[in-house]
Write a protein that holds these residues in place. Structure first.
Motif, PDB file in Angstrom:
ATOM      1  N   ASP A  19       0.829  -1.208   0.000  1.00  0.00           N
ATOM      2  CA  ASP A  19       0.000   0.000   0.000  1.00  0.00           C
ATOM      3  C   ASP A  19       0.864   1.260   0.000  1.00  0.00           C
ATOM      4  N   ILE A  20       1.919   1.273   0.799  1.00  0.00           N
ATOM      5  CA  ILE A  20       2.801   2.438   0.856  1.00  0.00           C
ATOM      6  C   ILE A  20       3.510   2.639  -0.474  1.00  0.00           C
ATOM      7  N   ARG A  21       4.019   1.549  -1.073  1.00  0.00           N
ATOM      8  CA  ARG A  21       4.699   1.667  -2.377  1.00  0.00           C
ATOM      9  C   ARG A  21       3.762   2.182  -3.460  1.00  0.00           C
ATOM     10  N   ASP A  22       2.530   1.689  -3.468  1.00  0.00           N
ATOM     11  CA  ASP A  22       1.580   2.069  -4.520  1.00  0.00           C
ATOM     12  C   ASP A  22       1.010   3.469  -4.337  1.00  0.00           C
ATOM     13  N   ASN A  23       0.770   3.871  -3.093  1.00  0.00           N
ATOM     14  CA  ASN A  23       0.021   5.103  -2.848  1.00  0.00           C
ATOM     15  C   ASN A  23       0.838   6.259  -2.277  1.00  0.00           C
ATOM     16  N   PRO A  31       4.972   7.383  -4.546  1.00  0.00           N
ATOM     17  CA  PRO A  31       4.982   8.274  -5.720  1.00  0.00           C
ATOM     18  C   PRO A  31       4.819   9.752  -5.372  1.00  0.00           C
ATOM     19  N   VAL A  32       4.258  10.062  -4.221  1.00  0.00           N
ATOM     20  CA  VAL A  32       4.019  11.463  -3.845  1.00  0.00           C
ATOM     21  C   VAL A  32       4.691  11.831  -2.520  1.00  0.00           C
ATOM     22  N   HIS A  69      14.191   3.679   8.268  1.00  0.00           N
ATOM     23  CA  HIS A  69      13.612   2.484   7.626  1.00  0.00           C
ATOM     24  C   HIS A  69      12.722   2.885   6.458  1.00  0.00           C
ATOM     25  N   LEU A  70      11.915   3.915   6.643  1.00  0.00           N
ATOM     26  CA  LEU A  70      11.060   4.383   5.557  1.00  0.00           C
ATOM     27  C   LEU A  70      11.908   4.890   4.388  1.00  0.00           C
ATOM     28  N   LEU A  71      12.970   5.640   4.676  1.00  0.00           N
ATOM     29  CA  LEU A  71      13.869   6.115   3.617  1.00  0.00           C
ATOM     30  C   LEU A  71      14.554   4.955   2.897  1.00  0.00           C
ATOM     31  N   LYS A  85      12.607   3.369  -5.337  1.00  0.00           N
ATOM     32  CA  LYS A  85      12.951   4.369  -6.345  1.00  0.00           C
ATOM     33  C   LYS A  85      14.094   3.928  -7.241  1.00  0.00           C
ATOM     34  N   PHE A  86      15.101   3.294  -6.671  1.00  0.00           N
ATOM     35  CA  PHE A  86      16.332   3.009  -7.417  1.00  0.00           C
ATOM     36  C   PHE A  86      16.618   1.536  -7.641  1.00  0.00           C
TER      37      PHE A  86
END
Length: 72
Positions: A36-40, A43-44, A61-63, A70-71
């Motif tokens: 859910d975090i990756r999809d929503n 990106p923003v 951890h989130l970074l 992202k990479f």
């Protein structure tokens, strides 16, 4: 949680619990939180998202997850 008439329990580490609580509407996440975090969110995502987290470990951890997304 009760799902289809059966009780189950899910365990998460404290860092992921903090992240899940910060980015869910009601303090709970259902399903695959990272999907859910990756999809929503990723990106923003802005630095304001990091400000919602209290601990340096959760921010890192989130970074790390964002950098992987992202990479990759």
């Amino acid at each position: 949680m009760l799902y289809d008439g059966s009780w189950s329990r899910m365990s998460v580490c404290l860092i992921c619990a903090e992240i899940g609580n910060a980015f869910s509407c009601d303090g709970r996440t259902i399903g695959d939180m990272w999907e859910d975090i990756r999809d929503n969110m990723f990106p923003v995502m802005t630095t304001g998202c990091l400000a919602k987290l209290k601990t340096a470990a959760a921010k890192q951890h989130l970074l790390n997850q964002w950098n992987e997304w992202k990479f990759r």
